[in-house]
Design an enzyme around this catalytic site. Sequence first.
Site, mmCIF file in Angstrom:
data_model
loop_
_atom_site.group_PDB
_atom_site.id
_atom_site.type_symbol
_atom_site.label_atom_id
_atom_site.label_comp_id
_atom_site.label_asym_id
_atom_site.label_seq_id
_atom_site.Cartn_x
_atom_site.Cartn_y
_atom_site.Cartn_z
ATOM 1 N N GLY A 101 -77.340 -113.857 -86.175
ATOM 2 C CA GLY A 101 -76.562 -112.774 -86.910
ATOM 3 C C GLY A 101 -77.398 -111.672 -87.591
ATOM 4 O O GLY A 101 -78.504 -111.753 -87.338
ATOM 5 N N LYS A 143 -65.971 -115.715 -68.258
ATOM 6 C CA LYS A 143 -65.717 -115.445 -66.945
ATOM 7 C C LYS A 143 -65.904 -116.563 -65.811
ATOM 8 O O LYS A 143 -65.032 -116.877 -65.126
ATOM 9 C CB LYS A 143 -66.575 -114.016 -66.556
ATOM 10 C CG LYS A 143 -66.300 -113.535 -65.396
ATOM 11 C CD LYS A 143 -65.279 -112.207 -65.808
ATOM 12 C CE LYS A 143 -64.689 -111.680 -64.753
ATOM 13 N NZ LYS A 143 -63.750 -110.554 -65.493
ATOM 14 N N GLU A 173 -79.546 -119.504 -75.566
ATOM 15 C CA GLU A 173 -78.453 -119.574 -74.765
ATOM 16 C C GLU A 173 -78.339 -118.310 -74.089
ATOM 17 O O GLU A 173 -77.435 -118.295 -72.895
ATOM 18 C CB GLU A 173 -77.272 -119.170 -76.025
ATOM 19 C CG GLU A 173 -77.225 -117.791 -76.792
ATOM 20 C CD GLU A 173 -78.404 -118.010 -77.903
ATOM 21 O OE1 GLU A 173 -79.274 -118.952 -78.109
ATOM 22 O OE2 GLU A 173 -78.147 -117.113 -79.106
ATOM 23 N N CYS A 219 -82.076 -118.687 -84.522
ATOM 24 C CA CYS A 219 -82.460 -117.406 -84.987
ATOM 25 C C CYS A 219 -81.953 -117.455 -86.731
ATOM 26 O O CYS A 219 -82.665 -117.955 -87.551
ATOM 27 C CB CYS A 219 -81.799 -116.401 -84.392
ATOM 28 S SG CYS A 219 -82.307 -114.615 -84.561
ATOM 29 N N TYR A 220 -80.998 -116.394 -86.895
ATOM 30 C CA TYR A 220 -80.567 -116.494 -88.458
ATOM 31 C C TYR A 220 -80.210 -117.952 -88.871
ATOM 32 O O TYR A 220 -80.389 -118.332 -90.116
ATOM 33 C CB TYR A 220 -79.300 -115.771 -88.474
ATOM 34 C CG TYR A 220 -78.480 -115.339 -90.027
ATOM 35 C CD1 TYR A 220 -79.125 -114.602 -90.663
ATOM 36 C CD2 TYR A 220 -77.505 -116.392 -90.393
ATOM 37 C CE1 TYR A 220 -78.579 -114.461 -91.932
ATOM 38 C CE2 TYR A 220 -77.004 -116.117 -91.426
ATOM 39 C CZ TYR A 220 -77.376 -115.326 -92.317
ATOM 40 O OH TYR A 220 -77.096 -114.988 -93.623
ATOM 41 N N HIS A 263 -83.953 -117.652 -78.907
ATOM 42 C CA HIS A 263 -82.440 -117.733 -78.171
ATOM 43 C C HIS A 263 -82.332 -118.457 -76.951
ATOM 44 O O HIS A 263 -82.506 -118.104 -75.908
ATOM 45 C CB HIS A 263 -81.789 -116.283 -77.849
ATOM 46 C CG HIS A 263 -81.237 -115.652 -79.171
ATOM 47 N ND1 HIS A 263 -80.299 -115.920 -80.046
ATOM 48 C CD2 HIS A 263 -82.227 -114.926 -79.759
ATOM 49 C CE1 HIS A 263 -80.148 -115.140 -81.003
ATOM 50 N NE2 HIS A 263 -81.353 -114.496 -81.122
ATOM 51 N N ASP A 317 -59.490 -111.780 -63.969
ATOM 52 C CA ASP A 317 -58.778 -112.255 -65.164
ATOM 53 C C ASP A 317 -57.108 -112.000 -65.175
ATOM 54 O O ASP A 317 -56.404 -113.104 -65.464
ATOM 55 C CB ASP A 317 -59.448 -111.520 -66.375
ATOM 56 C CG ASP A 317 -60.781 -111.362 -66.388
ATOM 57 O OD1 ASP A 317 -61.577 -112.349 -65.748
ATOM 58 O OD2 ASP A 317 -61.534 -110.633 -67.210
#
Length: 513
Positions: A53, A369, A169, A80-81, A167, A226
Amino acid sequence: MEKILILDFGGQYTKLIAKSVRELEVYAEVGSPDLTADQICVMKPKGLILSGGPNSVYAPNAPQLDRRVYDLNIPILGICYGMQLMARDFGGEVIRAAKREYGTATIEVCQPDALLQGLEQTERVWMSHGDEVRTLPPKFLHLARTENVTYAGMISPDRKYAAIQFHPEVHHTPKGKQILRNFLFDICKISECWRPADQIEEAVRTLREQLKEAKHCLIGVSGGVDSSVAAVLVHRAIGDRLIPVFIDTGLLRKNEGQRTKQVFEKLGLNLRCVDAGDRFFENLRGVTDPEEKRKRIGETFIRVFEEEAGHFEQELGKVDVLVQGTIYSDVIESAGTKGAEKIKSHHNVGGLPGKMLFSIVEPLRAYFKDEVRQIGLKLGIPEEIIGEQPFPGPGLAVRIIGEVTRERVALLQTVDAILREEVQRATLHRTIWQYFAVLLPVRSVAILGDSRGYGQVAALRAVHSVDGMTASWYHFPYAVLEKISTRITNEVEGVTRVVYDITTKPPGTIEWE
Ligand code: XMP
C-alpha cells in the site's frame, strides 16, 4: 470452497496477488482492510494475505488491521506494507528507509525453510517501497536480506505469520510463485482446486437469476476479448434478450468494424451496428486533456447507448440493463478499491455519467484477462478473438496526443495497420503482448527528395506483460523495426519520423494517455 482472503491496503499490485494465487488453482478474494476479526472469521479463509500500500504504517489515517485478527489462528502472509504492519503489530519497528527502492533487487536467503523453501541462496525480486522494518518483532526469524534492506523477510517461530518486503506477485520476482505456493500449501494447507473455466455454469446461473426481471439487456461489443466473452456468457444465460450492439466510435483500428461484424455472425449472435463517429468527433473537438477525452468518450458512449436503447425499446420492448466487459484490472486502475491512488479513469468504469437509464451488469468484473481468455475458450469463442491483444475502450483517442480529429485518426490507423502487418509478417504477433502506434503532437524536419519537409512524428510501442499491470518494452529485432519505419515514412504521407518507446511500466503506463 477453501479460500484465501487478501486484505487490500491500497497496493498497486493487490489484484495481482489474487491472480497469482488463482493461477495456483486456489480461490482468492480481495477484501477491505476495514473488515473486522468477526467478519473475517465468518468468511472462513484458510489464509490471509496483507497487501502492499502507498501509506506509512505510522501515518495518521493509515489503514490498519483489526489486531484481534491475530487471535483467529489463521496463517497470514504480509507483503510490503503488509510486512510493515505485521512487524509493528508484533512489536517490531518500522522506519523510513535510507534509500527508497523501486525495481529489481537481489535477496540473500538467510532461512531457506517454510516460506522460502525451494529458493536458491540468492534470488531476483521486485521491490517498491519507501519504509522498511528496522527491528524484527521479538522471536521472529530473519528470512532474507538485500543490499539495502536488512529485513527483507521474517517469520514467526510457529511458521504461521510470515512476511516479505518484496512483491512475490509480480512477474519480475521469478520465484514469487514458489513463495506463494509455500504459503498456500505448506503453511495454510490448502487442498481444494479452483479453475476459472469451471465457474461458467455458476456464472450463467447467477446471471439468469440477476437478469430474470430484465426485459432486454444491451451490450456494447468492440470485437475485443472482454466484451465478446461477456456477450457470449450473457447470451448463454438469457439468449436473445441480450442485444449486442457494436458502436463504431470512429476511434477503432483500421477495418476493425468489418471484422467484428463477421466474428459475431460466426458466433451466432445478432449484432446491431451503429455508426456514431460524427458524435464522438464532435464531442472531442478541441479537447487535449487525456482525462477529459476519456470522460467525454465515456459519456458519448453511454448517450449513444441510451438513444439506441430507445430505438430498440420502440421496436422490441423495454431495455433496462447495460452489460459491460469490465475486468479486474480496469477496476483497480480506476481506484475502485479503497486506498489505491487514482491513475486513469477507464471509460468503462470511471467515466460514467451520474445519471443513467440503465443498471449495469459486469459479469467479468472479478476475473483477470487470462482468466477471461480461459472462460472464452471454454465457451467456444474462436482463437482469433481470444488471442487478440488488448485495446483500450477509448480507442485510438488515447494514442493521439493532442486533439483527436478524423484526419489524425485516419493517419494513425494507416501507421498502426503497417505496424500490425509487419509484426504479423515476422510472426511476432503471438509473442508480443501488446503493440501499437501513437501519434505525437510535434513536428520534425525531413528531407523529401530535394525539398524540405516538416511532418508528424509517430511513436511505436510494444510491450511484454502478463496482465497489463507491469510491463517491459519489447526487444524488437532491428530488421523488423527498420522495415516498419521505412514503410511508414514511405507510405504514410505526413509522417516523417518514427521513434520507438523504451519505457517500462512502472513508471510509464502502457498507453500514452
Ligand atoms: P495502461 O495504459 O493503464 O494500460 O498501462 C494497461 C492496459 O489497459 C489497457 N487500457 C484500457 N482498457 N479501457 C480499457 O478497457 C481503457 O480505458 C483503457 N486504457 C488502457 C491498455 O491498452 C493496456 O493493455
